[in-house]
Write an enzyme that holds these catalytic residues in place. Structure first.
Site, PDB file in Angstrom:
ATOM      1  N   THR A   1      30.869   4.658  28.317  1.00 16.74           N
ATOM      2  CA  THR A   1      31.418   5.680  28.822  1.00 16.74           C
ATOM      3  C   THR A   1      33.102   5.533  29.334  1.00 16.74           C
ATOM      4  O   THR A   1      33.855   6.066  28.127  1.00 16.74           O
ATOM      5  CB  THR A   1      30.557   6.636  28.851  1.00 16.74           C
ATOM      6  OG1 THR A   1      30.515   6.437  30.598  1.00 16.74           O
ATOM      7  CG2 THR A   1      29.482   7.031  28.237  1.00 16.74           C
ATOM      8  N   ASP A   2      33.474   4.927  30.020  1.00 21.24           N
ATOM      9  CA  ASP A   2      34.630   4.515  30.565  1.00 21.24           C
ATOM     10  C   ASP A   2      35.688   5.090  29.538  1.00 21.24           C
ATOM     11  O   ASP A   2      37.104   4.954  29.583  1.00 21.24           O
ATOM     12  CB  ASP A   2      34.568   3.562  31.335  1.00 21.24           C
ATOM     13  CG  ASP A   2      34.351   4.298  32.634  1.00 21.24           C
ATOM     14  OD1 ASP A   2      33.314   5.307  32.623  1.00 21.24           O
ATOM     15  OD2 ASP A   2      33.979   3.734  33.879  1.00 21.24           O
TER      16      ASP A   2
ATOM     17  N   THR B   1      27.226   1.511  30.802  1.00 23.66           N
ATOM     18  CA  THR B   1      25.676   1.618  31.891  1.00 23.66           C
ATOM     19  C   THR B   1      24.329   2.019  31.159  1.00 23.66           C
ATOM     20  O   THR B   1      22.748   1.809  31.338  1.00 23.66           O
ATOM     21  CB  THR B   1      26.270   2.862  31.763  1.00 23.66           C
ATOM     22  OG1 THR B   1      26.796   2.855  32.900  1.00 23.66           O
ATOM     23  CG2 THR B   1      24.952   3.628  32.870  1.00 23.66           C
TER      24      THR B   1
HETATM   25  N1  LIG Z   1      28.292   5.279  32.129  1.00 22.38           N
HETATM   26  C1  LIG Z   1      28.687   4.555  31.813  1.00 22.38           C
HETATM   27  O1  LIG Z   1      28.750   3.307  30.131  1.00 22.38           O
HETATM   28  C2  LIG Z   1      30.434   3.973  32.751  1.00 22.38           C
HETATM   29  C3  LIG Z   1      30.097   2.573  32.384  1.00 22.38           C
HETATM   30  N2  LIG Z   1      30.331   2.072  33.465  1.00 22.38           N
HETATM   31  C4  LIG Z   1      31.041   1.689  31.204  1.00 22.38           C
HETATM   32  O2  LIG Z   1      30.940   0.327  30.998  1.00 22.38           O
HETATM   33  O3  LIG Z   1      32.334   2.036  30.779  1.00 22.38           O
END
Ligand SMILES: NC(=O)C[C@H](N)C(=O)O
Length: 339
Positions: free
Chosen positions: A92-93, A17
């Site tokens: 974050t995932d 993200t």
């Molecule tokens: N907040 C994030 O980074 C989630 C994202 N969709 C990811 O690449 O994991």
């Protein structure tokens, strides 16, 4: 300040993200490391910043091959004498898997700091630039030296090992399974107030080329769960599996039967919990953790199942199943008597 006096921090960008832009078909990662640095407001800082792009992907698409690529880029950057610190920008995932593989394999004094964002840079209140500034300043600090791998996010400094994403949308999505952070950002500087009991001497070798082809699955316990998914994992050629069991590590009697069969067939089986915090412990028989241990599974204490999966894959990667079993036995010994 003369170029040679400026501390060099390498920023390894992988997407997420923090690098995403919205579109009619949903947000997608697209910004490069250089673009992230431009947005960070660090350009005129007293640091010498270098960026590398490993991937421009949302981390829910990563596979073990991506982790190998990140690991080797980090190992290369930390081996350079001119590099003071390394930052990895990441979705974050699956941040916790990358934290795990780096924590288990990192050597040396150079700090490795992961970060990301919950709101993309095209949102007015994006947390990305701030998180990146905090991460870079931490990687460049004297106080981070020798502290290994960490996650700087939302003003907090988290231990790499034991931390996982617990909140889907909150600006502070990460938490350690047993609680607590190891430091905080105060102004521009990191302040550390505790030292995690990291994997420490149990450091493992960097993943081999074959790591990307390993299969270690995660199997969930739920009311009515039978052993079919674990049997399917065995049939698919998995070398190991981590069970996200009920409560304090109770898979349920049908899954315990399947564990017994899988262990006999040579699979490495570890048991964690589907609960979001705390440790697993050998308390219950009749389908509980006591029976899982008797069937040949290892109890994971408070290691998150997502990170344990990476541990199992590294152990399988680095020796025979018997050696991996002995190593996992050693790893999980401190958790054996948690009751
Ligand atoms: N907040 C994030 O980074 C989630 C994202 N969709 C990811 O690449 O994991």
């Amino acid at each position: 300040m003369a170029q040679r006096d400026r501390r060099r921090v390498v920023v390894i960008a992988t997407g997420g993200t923090i690098a995403s832009r919205s579109s009619d078909s949903g947000a997608r990662a697209q910004d490069t490391g250089e673009q992230l640095l431009e947005q960070s407001g660090l350009e005129d800082s007293e640091l010498d910043l270098e960026s590398q792009d490993i991937a421009v992907t949302n981390s829910f698409n990563f596979d073990l091959g991506d982790l190998v690529a990140i690991c080797s880029a980090v190992a290369h950057a930390t081996s350079r004498e001119d590099v003071h610190g390394v930052v990895v920008t990441h979705g974050t995932d699956t941040m916790e898997e990358t934290l795990a593989i780096l924590a288990l394999t990192h050597r040396g004094e150079t700090p490795v700091v992961l970060t990301g964002a919950q709101r993309s840079p095209d949102q007015a209140d994006s947390d990305g630039p701030r998180n990146l500034r905090d991460a870079v300043r931490t990687a460049a600090s004297d106080s981070a030296r020798g502290r290994g791998v960490m996650l700087v996010f939302g003003g907090a400094i988290h231990a790499a090992w034991g931390t996982s994403k617990q909140q889907t949308l909150a600006m502070q999505p990460f938490e350690h399974r047993s609680g607590g952070v190891i430091g905080r950002m105060y102004g521009h500087a990191p302040y550390f107030f505790s030292t995690p009991e990291a994997p420490g001497q149990r450091q493992l070798q960097l993943p081999s080329e074959g790591f990307a082809r390993l299969r270690v699955d995660c199997i969930l316990s739920y009311p009515g769960a039978d052993g079919a998914l674990l049997e399917a994992s065995l049939a698919a050629g998995a070398q190991g599996a981590v069970i996200a069991a009920h409560g304090a590590g109770n898979p349920g009697k049908h899954l315990v039967h399947a564990i017994e069969h899988a262990v006999e067939a040579g699979m490495l089986i570890a048991v964690g919990s589907r609960a979001s915090a705390g440790a697993v412990a050998p308390i219950y028989g009749g389908g509980g953790a006591v029976d899982a241990v008797a069937a040949g599974a290892h109890l994971l204490g408070d290691i998150p199942v997502t990170q344990a999966r990476i541990l199992l894959a590294l152990l399988v990667d680095q020796g025979t199943v018997e050696q991996a079993r002995a190593a996992l036995d050693e790893w999980t010994t401190p958790f054996r008597d948690l009751t």
